[in-house]
Design an enzyme around this catalytic site. Sequence first.
Site, mmCIF file in Angstrom:
data_model
loop_
_atom_site.group_PDB
_atom_site.id
_atom_site.type_symbol
_atom_site.label_atom_id
_atom_site.label_comp_id
_atom_site.label_asym_id
_atom_site.label_seq_id
_atom_site.Cartn_x
_atom_site.Cartn_y
_atom_site.Cartn_z
ATOM 1 N N TYR A 178 0.882 -1.166 0.000
ATOM 2 C CA TYR A 178 0.000 0.000 0.000
ATOM 3 C C TYR A 178 0.919 1.215 0.000
ATOM 4 O O TYR A 178 1.517 1.553 1.015
ATOM 5 C CB TYR A 178 -0.922 -0.003 1.223
ATOM 6 C CG TYR A 178 -1.999 -1.050 1.134
ATOM 7 C CD1 TYR A 178 -3.228 -0.759 0.569
ATOM 8 C CD2 TYR A 178 -1.777 -2.348 1.594
ATOM 9 C CE1 TYR A 178 -4.224 -1.724 0.470
ATOM 10 C CE2 TYR A 178 -2.763 -3.323 1.507
ATOM 11 C CZ TYR A 178 -3.978 -3.002 0.942
ATOM 12 O OH TYR A 178 -4.955 -3.963 0.846
ATOM 13 N N CYS A 179 1.046 1.837 -1.144
ATOM 14 C CA CYS A 179 1.948 2.961 -1.358
ATOM 15 C C CYS A 179 1.136 4.252 -1.189
ATOM 16 O O CYS A 179 0.364 4.623 -2.062
ATOM 17 C CB CYS A 179 2.529 2.829 -2.766
ATOM 18 S SG CYS A 179 3.836 3.986 -3.137
ATOM 19 N N MET A 180 1.302 4.910 -0.058
ATOM 20 C CA MET A 180 0.451 6.030 0.320
ATOM 21 C C MET A 180 1.178 7.364 0.192
ATOM 22 O O MET A 180 2.399 7.424 0.264
ATOM 23 C CB MET A 180 -0.026 5.860 1.767
ATOM 24 C CG MET A 180 -0.794 4.571 2.026
ATOM 25 S SD MET A 180 -2.375 4.469 1.176
ATOM 26 C CE MET A 180 -1.986 3.427 -0.218
#
Length: 176
Positions: A147-149
């Site tokens: 999950y690249c936030m």
Amino acid sequence: MKKIVFILTIGILFSCNSTAQKGEKKEQDIFPISKTDTEWKTFLNENEYYVLRKAGTERAFTGKYWNNKKKGIYYSAATGQPLFSSEHKFKSGTGWPSFYKPIDDNAILELVDRSHGMVRTEVIDSGSGSHLGHVFNDGPPPTGLRYCMNSAALIFVEEGKELPEIVKQWQEKFEE
């Protein structure tokens, strides 16, 4: 005749694709936290608005949390909703804060994103439909997900520190 069938087929495919893209994320979707565009612009700073409400992306290695190693919880900057725990954060080398799972599966929603000539999975918060980043299948065990936030979409609260007002308001409204 073959040319006409080919052209009609291509036209139909493009029109269906365009309709599907528009139907994947509707601004009129109902979320627990709903504001007008003017209210969002007043509530969020320019960078937060760009990321959260316009699905923007901050440049790699520029966000305040990409290299954060402190223990705590990451909340939505739009709602105060808890999203990710530092326990699930890992160093991805990408320049954005990366997690292998959300704090709760109901905290986020995943949508097909066909922007910029790519097909990706967009991650939005389930509290307001605000853009957080994207999820990819190249993360570590146990999920294999990354999950690249965007840091601009998050508020980090270090373990033991006082919660900001937005988080307290979320808790009062939505947590038991």
